[in-house]
Design a protein around this motif. Structure first.
Motif, PDB file in Angstrom:
ATOM      1  N   GLY A   1     -10.826 -47.164   8.593  1.00  0.00           N
ATOM      2  CA  GLY A   1     -12.221 -46.950   8.943  1.00  0.00           C
ATOM      3  C   GLY A   1     -13.128 -46.889   7.732  1.00  0.00           C
ATOM      4  N   ARG A   2     -12.604 -47.278   6.554  1.00  0.00           N
ATOM      5  CA  ARG A   2     -13.406 -47.297   5.324  1.00  0.00           C
ATOM      6  C   ARG A   2     -13.495 -48.729   4.821  1.00  0.00           C
ATOM      7  NH1 ARG A   2     -10.976 -43.829   0.854  1.00  0.00           N
ATOM      8  NH2 ARG A   2     -13.084 -43.986  -0.006  1.00  0.00           N
ATOM      9  N   PRO A   3     -14.684 -49.233   4.492  1.00  0.00           N
ATOM     10  CA  PRO A   3     -14.793 -50.593   3.965  1.00  0.00           C
ATOM     11  C   PRO A   3     -14.076 -50.719   2.629  1.00  0.00           C
ATOM     12  CG  PRO A   3     -16.885 -49.432   3.745  1.00  0.00           C
ATOM     13  CD  PRO A   3     -15.992 -48.554   4.575  1.00  0.00           C
ATOM     14  N   VAL A   4     -13.731 -51.935   2.266  1.00  0.00           N
ATOM     15  CA  VAL A   4     -12.961 -52.173   1.049  1.00  0.00           C
ATOM     16  C   VAL A   4     -13.668 -51.636  -0.189  1.00  0.00           C
ATOM     17  CG1 VAL A   4     -12.187 -54.003  -0.509  1.00  0.00           C
ATOM     18  CG2 VAL A   4     -11.608 -54.128   1.913  1.00  0.00           C
ATOM     19  N   TRP A   5     -14.964 -51.788  -0.266  1.00  0.00           N
ATOM     20  CA  TRP A   5     -15.650 -51.341  -1.481  1.00  0.00           C
ATOM     21  C   TRP A   5     -15.483 -49.845  -1.705  1.00  0.00           C
ATOM     22  CZ3 TRP A   5     -19.573 -47.754  -0.990  1.00  0.00           C
ATOM     23  CH2 TRP A   5     -20.235 -47.664   0.255  1.00  0.00           C
ATOM     24  N   GLN A   6     -15.428 -49.071  -0.630  1.00  0.00           N
ATOM     25  CA  GLN A   6     -15.186 -47.637  -0.789  1.00  0.00           C
ATOM     26  C   GLN A   6     -13.757 -47.383  -1.243  1.00  0.00           C
ATOM     27  OE1 GLN A   6     -16.183 -45.339   2.676  1.00  0.00           O
ATOM     28  NE2 GLN A   6     -18.384 -45.698   2.486  1.00  0.00           N
ATOM     29  N   GLU A   7     -12.807 -48.053  -0.610  1.00  0.00           N
ATOM     30  CA  GLU A   7     -11.397 -47.881  -0.983  1.00  0.00           C
ATOM     31  C   GLU A   7     -11.158 -48.281  -2.428  1.00  0.00           C
ATOM     32  OE1 GLU A   7      -7.508 -46.678  -0.167  1.00  0.00           O
ATOM     33  OE2 GLU A   7      -9.309 -46.506   1.088  1.00  0.00           O
ATOM     34  N   ALA A   8     -11.911 -49.267  -2.917  1.00  0.00           N
ATOM     35  CA  ALA A   8     -11.754 -49.753  -4.282  1.00  0.00           C
ATOM     36  C   ALA A   8     -12.493 -48.895  -5.305  1.00  0.00           C
ATOM     37  CB  ALA A   8     -12.246 -51.192  -4.377  1.00  0.00           C
ATOM     38  N   GLY A   9     -13.262 -47.914  -4.838  1.00  0.00           N
ATOM     39  CA  GLY A   9     -13.996 -47.057  -5.758  1.00  0.00           C
ATOM     40  C   GLY A   9     -15.211 -47.718  -6.370  1.00  0.00           C
ATOM     41  N   VAL A  10     -15.790 -48.686  -5.645  1.00  0.00           N
ATOM     42  CA  VAL A  10     -16.973 -49.407  -6.111  1.00  0.00           C
ATOM     43  C   VAL A  10     -18.199 -48.861  -5.395  1.00  0.00           C
ATOM     44  CG1 VAL A  10     -18.077 -51.689  -6.238  1.00  0.00           C
ATOM     45  CG2 VAL A  10     -15.608 -51.462  -6.579  1.00  0.00           C
ATOM     46  N   ARG A  11     -19.316 -48.828  -6.094  1.00  0.00           N
ATOM     47  CA  ARG A  11     -20.552 -48.394  -5.447  1.00  0.00           C
ATOM     48  C   ARG A  11     -20.942 -49.366  -4.342  1.00  0.00           C
ATOM     49  NH1 ARG A  11     -24.513 -46.608 -10.512  1.00  0.00           N
ATOM     50  NH2 ARG A  11     -23.237 -44.839 -11.243  1.00  0.00           N
ATOM     51  N   ALA A  12     -21.791 -48.908  -3.424  1.00  0.00           N
ATOM     52  CA  ALA A  12     -22.224 -49.753  -2.313  1.00  0.00           C
ATOM     53  C   ALA A  12     -22.716 -51.090  -2.853  1.00  0.00           C
ATOM     54  CB  ALA A  12     -23.330 -49.060  -1.522  1.00  0.00           C
ATOM     55  N   PRO A  13     -22.152 -52.206  -2.385  1.00  0.00           N
ATOM     56  CA  PRO A  13     -22.492 -53.518  -2.945  1.00  0.00           C
ATOM     57  C   PRO A  13     -23.969 -53.862  -2.807  1.00  0.00           C
ATOM     58  CG  PRO A  13     -20.478 -53.653  -1.646  1.00  0.00           C
ATOM     59  CD  PRO A  13     -21.074 -52.301  -1.380  1.00  0.00           C
ATOM     60  N   LYS A  14     -24.443 -54.607  -3.795  1.00  0.00           N
ATOM     61  CA  LYS A  14     -25.800 -55.132  -3.798  1.00  0.00           C
ATOM     62  C   LYS A  14     -25.743 -56.631  -4.082  1.00  0.00           C
ATOM     63  CE  LYS A  14     -27.829 -50.833  -5.584  1.00  0.00           C
ATOM     64  NZ  LYS A  14     -28.626 -50.229  -6.688  1.00  0.00           N
ATOM     65  N   PRO A  15     -26.758 -57.391  -3.672  1.00  0.00           N
ATOM     66  CA  PRO A  15     -26.797 -58.812  -4.036  1.00  0.00           C
ATOM     67  C   PRO A  15     -26.709 -58.966  -5.550  1.00  0.00           C
ATOM     68  CG  PRO A  15     -28.470 -58.319  -2.393  1.00  0.00           C
ATOM     69  CD  PRO A  15     -27.927 -56.996  -2.849  1.00  0.00           C
ATOM     70  N   ARG A  16     -26.024 -60.023  -5.986  1.00  0.00           N
ATOM     71  CA  ARG A  16     -25.872 -60.287  -7.416  1.00  0.00           C
ATOM     72  C   ARG A  16     -26.361 -61.693  -7.742  1.00  0.00           C
ATOM     73  NH1 ARG A  16     -22.800 -57.636 -10.828  1.00  0.00           N
ATOM     74  NH2 ARG A  16     -24.392 -58.593 -12.148  1.00  0.00           N
ATOM     75  N   LEU A  17     -26.966 -61.831  -8.899  1.00  0.00           N
ATOM     76  CA  LEU A  17     -27.337 -63.151  -9.391  1.00  0.00           C
ATOM     77  C   LEU A  17     -26.074 -63.971  -9.587  1.00  0.00           C
ATOM     78  CD1 LEU A  17     -29.707 -64.917 -10.556  1.00  0.00           C
ATOM     79  CD2 LEU A  17     -28.990 -64.075 -12.811  1.00  0.00           C
ATOM     80  N   THR A  18     -26.063 -65.200  -9.072  1.00  0.00           N
ATOM     81  CA  THR A  18     -24.893 -66.059  -9.222  1.00  0.00           C
ATOM     82  C   THR A  18     -25.280 -67.405  -9.820  1.00  0.00           C
ATOM     83  OG1 THR A  18     -23.001 -67.093  -8.095  1.00  0.00           O
ATOM     84  CG2 THR A  18     -25.080 -67.024  -6.885  1.00  0.00           C
ATOM     85  N   THR A  19     -24.337 -68.012 -10.520  1.00  0.00           N
ATOM     86  CA  THR A  19     -24.559 -69.362 -11.005  1.00  0.00           C
ATOM     87  C   THR A  19     -24.410 -70.358  -9.861  1.00  0.00           C
ATOM     88  OG1 THR A  19     -22.227 -69.695 -11.555  1.00  0.00           O
ATOM     89  CG2 THR A  19     -23.627 -68.771 -13.273  1.00  0.00           C
ATOM     90  N   TRP A  20     -25.052 -71.493  -9.989  1.00  0.00           N
ATOM     91  CA  TRP A  20     -24.909 -72.647  -9.105  1.00  0.00           C
ATOM     92  C   TRP A  20     -24.351 -73.763  -9.977  1.00  0.00           C
ATOM     93  CZ3 TRP A  20     -28.654 -73.173  -4.491  1.00  0.00           C
ATOM     94  CH2 TRP A  20     -29.092 -71.904  -4.081  1.00  0.00           C
ATOM     95  N   THR A  21     -23.264 -74.378  -9.577  1.00  0.00           N
ATOM     96  CA  THR A  21     -22.537 -75.296 -10.452  1.00  0.00           C
ATOM     97  C   THR A  21     -22.878 -76.752 -10.167  1.00  0.00           C
ATOM     98  OG1 THR A  21     -20.704 -73.722 -10.559  1.00  0.00           O
ATOM     99  CG2 THR A  21     -20.245 -75.975 -11.257  1.00  0.00           C
ATOM    100  N   ILE A  22     -23.033 -77.516 -11.255  1.00  0.00           N
ATOM    101  CA  ILE A  22     -23.234 -78.965 -11.172  1.00  0.00           C
ATOM    102  C   ILE A  22     -22.033 -79.624 -11.847  1.00  0.00           C
ATOM    103  CG2 ILE A  22     -24.675 -80.922 -11.833  1.00  0.00           C
ATOM    104  CD1 ILE A  22     -27.060 -79.005 -11.922  1.00  0.00           C
ATOM    105  N   GLY A  23     -21.389 -80.549 -11.148  1.00  0.00           N
ATOM    106  CA  GLY A  23     -20.242 -81.243 -11.705  1.00  0.00           C
ATOM    107  C   GLY A  23     -20.632 -82.182 -12.837  1.00  0.00           C
ATOM    108  N   ALA A  24     -19.625 -82.815 -13.437  1.00  0.00           N
ATOM    109  CA  ALA A  24     -19.844 -83.679 -14.602  1.00  0.00           C
ATOM    110  C   ALA A  24     -20.353 -85.044 -14.155  1.00  0.00           C
ATOM    111  CB  ALA A  24     -18.563 -83.813 -15.402  1.00  0.00           C
ATOM    112  N   GLU A  25     -21.574 -85.058 -13.659  1.00  0.00           N
ATOM    113  CA  GLU A  25     -22.225 -86.276 -13.203  1.00  0.00           C
ATOM    114  C   GLU A  25     -22.930 -86.966 -14.367  1.00  0.00           C
ATOM    115  OE1 GLU A  25     -21.830 -87.280 -10.242  1.00  0.00           O
ATOM    116  OE2 GLU A  25     -21.333 -85.518  -9.034  1.00  0.00           O
TER     117      GLU A  25
END
Length: 337
Positions: free
Chosen positions: A103-127
């Motif tokens: 009954g506990r989400p994984v982030w709690q079991e892992a000892g991580v703070r409540a998740p927030k959106p994170r900046l992510t890279t967007w990948t472009i292949g070797a075109e």
């Protein structure tokens, strides 16, 4: 506890080119563990350049059926399987299953703070460079872009095209082991001029010693050179960033241990992916809460994804508990995709 395993094929929007490979679709292994009314799911692509293919991953998982029927937990799994795709899929499925049971989400079991959106890279292949510029403009929502480089004489033009198209974004590059120290030094002025902020794995993983004594004006990230926890202590001092991927290290359990080990060495932490659906991104998103750099754009390269799926908005990535790792998911819930 029963294991259901299948190999799935997911087409890409565009062919994806890196050093030595061109992908038009990806194959992943999807695992579902069932324990009464509870279920847990995981996904892995394996580490193809080490021969860890979806077929071998699925075969290894199938061989674990008897062990799981007699009882299994995450700690025992670490001792039974080596790092790689099979352990990743099963480890993530166990985390998901334990969240449903407790009954506990994984982030709690892992000892991580409540998740927030994170900046992510967007990948472009070797075109070709012109296509790189077009892709960079198409990624209008991106605030961070990563380019795949292949040391074919066009890399400097690729980087210039991306920067000209998007002067506003964080820009990184990934060599995927395609450079030598000499060719890295040769292209470095162009990378500096284009304000590149990260270079991933420029040299082959067995040539790390060639980086000894190299002082890079741009941070170098170990990817293929950092397979798991054991490899952290042996990394070249030229690296200042470590890219953690669950397929390499064998799941969320070891990934969390790697974060601590990397921090203890005074290095920055990055989380990446081997391509995959939202089911593969969700556990990596937990790791991403602890990272300096997040590269979880795999589903953006797919022509379709699972539902529910990862959200990408304003350059950020968000994985809800409905995708994976929530506190309760009855076994009869319908899986779409």
């Amino acid at each position: 506890m029963d294991i259901a395993v299948r190999i799935e094929t997911w087409p890409l929007v565009h062919p994806f080119r890196i050093t030595g490979w061109t992908y038009e679709a990806i194959e992943v292994v999807a695992v579902t563990l069932r324990d009464g009314d509870y279920r847990g799911r995981g996904e892995a692509a394996g580490v193809d350049y080490l021969g860890d293919t979806p077929a071998s991953v699925a075969a290894t998982i199938a061989s674990m059926q008897d062990a799981f029927r007699s009882g299994m937990d995450r700690q025992r799994l670490q001792s039974l399987l080596q790092p790689g795709g099979a352990r990743n899929a099963l480890d993530c499925a166990l985390w998901d299953l334990d969240a449903a049971r407790s009954g506990r989400p994984v982030w709690q079991e892992a000892g991580v703070r409540a998740p927030k959106p994170r900046l992510t890279t967007w990948t472009i292949g070797a075109e070709p460079p012109a296509v790189v510029g077009e892709r960079a403009k198409e990624y209008a929502g991106a605030r961070a872009i990563k380019l795949k480089l292949i040391s074919d004489g066009q890399d400097a033009a690729r980087v210039r095209a991306a920067r000209a198209a998007r002067p506003d974004i964080w820009l990184g590059v990934d060599g995927n082991q395609g450079f030598s120290r000499a060719t890295l030094e040769q292209i470095m002025p162009a990378l500096v001029e284009a304000r590149v902020e990260l270079i991933e794995q420029p040299l082959p993983l067995d040539r790390d010693a060639d980086l000894d004594g190299f002082v890079s004006p741009i941070p170098l990230a170990a990817d293929e050179s950092a397979q798991g926890l054991a490899s952290i202590a042996t990394l070249s001092g030229a690296f200042s960033v470590v890219n953690i991927k669950l397929d390499k290290c064998g799941g969320l359990t070891e990934a969390l241990e790697m974060v601590e080990a990397v921090r203890a060495r005074g290095m920055q932490v990055m989380v990446g992916n081997m391509l995959g659906t939202s089911l593969a991104m969700a556990p990596a998103f937990i790791v991403g809460q602890l990272c300096d750099i997040v590269d979880l754009d795999g589903p953006l390269l797919l022509s379709r994804d699972r539902s529910p799926s990862v959200e990408y908005r304003d350059g950020m990535v968000w994985c809800s508990e409905d995708i994976w790792g929530g506190a309760w998911r009855p076994a009869h819930v319908h899986e779409n995709g």
